[in-house]
Design an enzyme around this catalytic site. Structure first.
Site, short mmCIF file in Angstrom:
data_model
loop_
_atom_site.label_atom_id
_atom_site.label_comp_id
_atom_site.label_asym_id
_atom_site.label_seq_id
_atom_site.Cartn_x
_atom_site.Cartn_y
_atom_site.Cartn_z
N SER A 166 0.91 -1.52 -0.13
CA SER A 166 0.07 -0.13 0.28
C SER A 166 0.72 0.62 -0.29
O SER A 166 0.24 2.61 -0.13
CB SER A 166 -0.90 -0.09 1.11
OG SER A 166 -0.16 -0.04 2.69
N ASN A 174 -2.18 -2.68 13.31
CA ASN A 174 -3.93 -2.28 13.35
C ASN A 174 -3.75 -0.87 14.41
O ASN A 174 -5.06 -0.51 13.82
CB ASN A 174 -4.58 -3.31 13.76
CG ASN A 174 -4.44 -4.45 12.93
OD1 ASN A 174 -3.50 -4.87 12.03
ND2 ASN A 174 -4.28 -5.99 13.22
N HIS A 202 -40.20 22.77 -11.28
CA HIS A 202 -39.92 22.12 -12.64
C HIS A 202 -38.67 23.29 -13.83
O HIS A 202 -39.62 23.36 -14.62
CB HIS A 202 -40.92 22.17 -13.04
CG HIS A 202 -42.33 21.60 -11.91
ND1 HIS A 202 -42.11 20.13 -12.12
CD2 HIS A 202 -43.24 22.33 -10.83
CE1 HIS A 202 -43.09 20.00 -10.67
NE2 HIS A 202 -43.66 21.18 -10.22
N SER A 211 -13.59 27.96 -26.67
CA SER A 211 -12.78 26.81 -27.69
C SER A 211 -11.93 26.41 -28.81
O SER A 211 -11.86 27.74 -29.25
CB SER A 211 -14.93 26.12 -28.32
OG SER A 211 -14.40 25.97 -29.03
N LYS A 239 -16.38 31.15 -27.89
CA LYS A 239 -17.51 30.16 -27.23
C LYS A 239 -16.40 30.84 -25.54
O LYS A 239 -15.96 31.41 -25.79
CB LYS A 239 -17.80 28.61 -27.60
CG LYS A 239 -17.67 28.93 -28.26
CD LYS A 239 -19.60 27.62 -27.58
CE LYS A 239 -19.49 26.35 -27.07
NZ LYS A 239 -20.60 25.55 -26.83
N GLU A 275 -19.01 22.53 -14.56
CA GLU A 275 -19.26 21.63 -15.37
C GLU A 275 -18.46 19.96 -14.40
O GLU A 275 -19.06 19.61 -14.51
CB GLU A 275 -18.97 21.40 -17.09
CG GLU A 275 -19.72 22.30 -17.95
CD GLU A 275 -19.65 21.87 -19.02
OE1 GLU A 275 -19.57 21.34 -19.79
OE2 GLU A 275 -18.80 22.86 -19.53
N GLN A 315 -7.26 -2.01 4.59
CA GLN A 315 -6.09 -1.66 3.53
C GLN A 315 -7.02 -0.23 2.25
O GLN A 315 -6.21 0.48 2.19
CB GLN A 315 -5.16 -2.25 2.82
CG GLN A 315 -4.02 -1.85 2.13
CD GLN A 315 -2.89 -1.87 2.39
OE1 GLN A 315 -2.21 -2.92 3.67
NE2 GLN A 315 -2.75 -2.88 1.40
N1 ARG Z 1 -1.13 -1.06 5.29
C1 ARG Z 1 -2.34 -1.92 6.47
C2 ARG Z 1 -3.78 -0.91 6.33
O1 ARG Z 1 -3.48 0.17 5.21
C3 ARG Z 1 -1.86 -1.71 7.77
C4 ARG Z 1 -2.30 -2.84 8.49
C5 ARG Z 1 -1.75 -4.10 8.39
N2 ARG Z 1 -2.55 -5.02 9.05
C6 ARG Z 1 -1.94 -6.32 9.04
N3 ARG Z 1 -2.47 -7.03 10.37
N4 ARG Z 1 -1.52 -6.73 7.78
O2 ARG Z 1 -4.33 -1.78 6.72
#
Ligand code: ARG
Length: 463
Positions: free
Chosen positions: A28, A115, A161, A282, A288, A295, A327
């Site tokens: 990630s 975590n 409307h 444009s 234009k 938009e 993640q």
């Molecule tokens: N890169 C992970 C996330 O964004 C971090 C947490 C990972 N924890 C684990 N138990 N693999 O969620």
């Protein structure tokens, strides 16, 4: 002994490194590097707490805290080599810390898990977005308020409307958006208040046996309190969903104003003129001037709502506690926040710069028999007709005017008395658009008197 190819953070039980595809789907770091500052802030607070509770030696905690600042400055200088092999921002930072401070770096992760770490980092990031969006909304509110203030008395058609309904004032119309964006602010503020509990110290899911002080880290990170349930703390993403939900509603409001600007700036309406700064030309049609910014703002709601749906769908049905699915929480939130901020800034600029064409607005206000309701109300007030009958009489007069190719005020008194004998010349007073708006003095109504009161109220709120 850890094999060289196995992960240096958790490679103890692994004989081999991951397949390239495993690494690609697992990493990630490509996006969560945006959490670097939050990650380092959280880790510094954690290290200070570990020292204060006697879990770490002061010298180790100090080395960690200093080293983390070095890592931060490297990242900020663009002088950091993010490695996909180290998966995410947490392990990238810790690995670099180890290179800088050596052995003490390995003690940082005591009484903590990725975590609670990622939940903390992400919360800190989203909390900053709540604040940034609020500041952007204040600027936009001020822009709308300034427009309302400048044209509080200007008459324009009000629509239902998209058909002309009754005359309203420009100020009243602008103030409608002030109400919407004001509610958006309170919605974001509500979410921010609710989310401000610290996950740090929930560890993997069950808490920890180390004598940590979660109140200390919560306070250091600006949280109101530690989250009360460790299982919930590591698996809650409500805060991101609330941010996205509020962002979706706000983007929907922006898209409605954007749509009006698109319509109003067209040659058929000419209600407003957009500045060159917020228009495009444009490549083929020299005449234009296109409302591209409006938009694009109109379209952003699709993308932001899409992000909201993405995260809801990721989270639904996930068993407690953490699953790697989570993640996938970051990219939709990053994308929604970036695009909401961009849309807010663009709308702010457009509203500030736009010119409302007062004469065009007023001329348009008189078209489409916009004062028919005023006529019906007059018949009730002056002649004592039941409203339903007054409605019918007025409808007949509208049909006659339409057939004669004229507007209601252009009907002669004879043409009127022909439909209802009681009508007298006093009726012409209510057929003018200015009188019409001036008469709508009920609370929240379009009368300039009421609109001015609301403008004053909001000026007070916004300071
Ligand atoms: N890169 C992970 C996330 O964004 C971090 C947490 C990972 N924890 C684990 N138990 N693999 O969620």
């Amino acid at each position: 002994m850890t094999k060289d190819s196995a992960n240096q953070m958790w490679g103890g039980r692994f004989a081999a490194g991951p397949d390239a595809i495993m690494e690609a789907i697992n990493a990630s770091i490509g996006f969560d590097q945006r959490l670097a500052a939050q990650d380092i802030r959280g880790s510094r607070a954690h290290a200070a707490m570990l020292a204060a509770t006697g879990i770490l030696r002061d010298s180790d905690a100090e080395a960690i805290r200093e080293g983390l600042l070095t890592v931060l400055s490297e990242i900020e200088a663009g002088d950091f080599n993010f490695s996909p092999a180290l998966e995410d921002i947490h392990m990238n930072v810790e690995a670099r810390l180890k290179e800088i401070v050596g052995e003490p770096a390995g003690r940082l992760h005591t009484a903590r898990s990725r975590n609670d770490q990622v939940a903390t980092d992400f919360k800190l990031w989203v909390r900053d977005q709540f604040d940034a969006v609020d500041a952007a909304l204040i600027r936009l509110l001020q822009a709308c308020l300034a427009q309302a203030d400048a044209g509080a008395e200007w008459v324009m058609p009000g629509f239902t409307h998209l058909q002309v309904a009754q005359p309203v004032t420009w100020g009243h119309h602008m103030m409608a958006y002030v109400e919407m964006f004001g509610r958006d602010r309170s919605r974001f503020a509500d979410g921010r208040k609710r989310m401000n509990e610290s996950p740090l110290g929930a560890a993997a899911l069950a808490g920890t046996g180390f004598p940590i002080d979660r109140h200390m880290t919560a306070e250091a990170l600006g949280f109101d309190r530690p989250a009360a349930n460790s299982l919930d703390a590591v698996s809650d993403r409500d805060f991101a969903l609330e941010f996205l939900s509020s962002a979706s509603i706000c983007a929907m409001h922006l898209s409605r104003l954007a749509e009006e600007l698109v319509i109003w700036s067209s040659a058929q309406f000419r209600f407003v003129t957009l500045s060159d700064r917020f228009s495009t030309g444009s490549s083929i049609m020299p005449q234009k001037k296109n409302p591209d910014a409006a938009e694009l703002i109109r379209a952003k709601v699709g993308r932001i709502l899409g992000s909201t749906m993405t995260l809801f769908t990721v989270m639904k049905g996930l068993p407690l506690t953490y699953s790697k699915d989570m993640q996938e929480d970051k990219e939709p939130v990053f994308d929604a926040a970036d695009n909401l901020m961009l849309a807010l800034a663009a709308m702010d600029g457009m509203v500030r710069d736009l010119t409302a064409n007062q004469e065009v607005l007023e001329a348009a206000a008189a078209t489409g028999f916009s004062t028919a309701t005023d006529l019906a109300d007059w018949l009730v007030r002056e002649l004592g007709l039941p409203f339903r009958e007054a409605h019918h009489v007025t409808g007949t007069l509208v049909a006659r005017a339409e057939a004669g190719g004229k507007d209601l005020p252009d009907l002669t008194l004879e043409e009127m008395t022909d439909v209802h004998s009681g009508i007298h010349s006093g009726v012409y007073d209510v057929l003018g658009v200015r009188n019409s708006v001036a008469s709508r003095t009920s609370y929240g109504g379009t009368s300039p008197v009421r609109v001015r009161e609301q403008i004053a109220r909001w000026q007070e709120i916004l300071g």
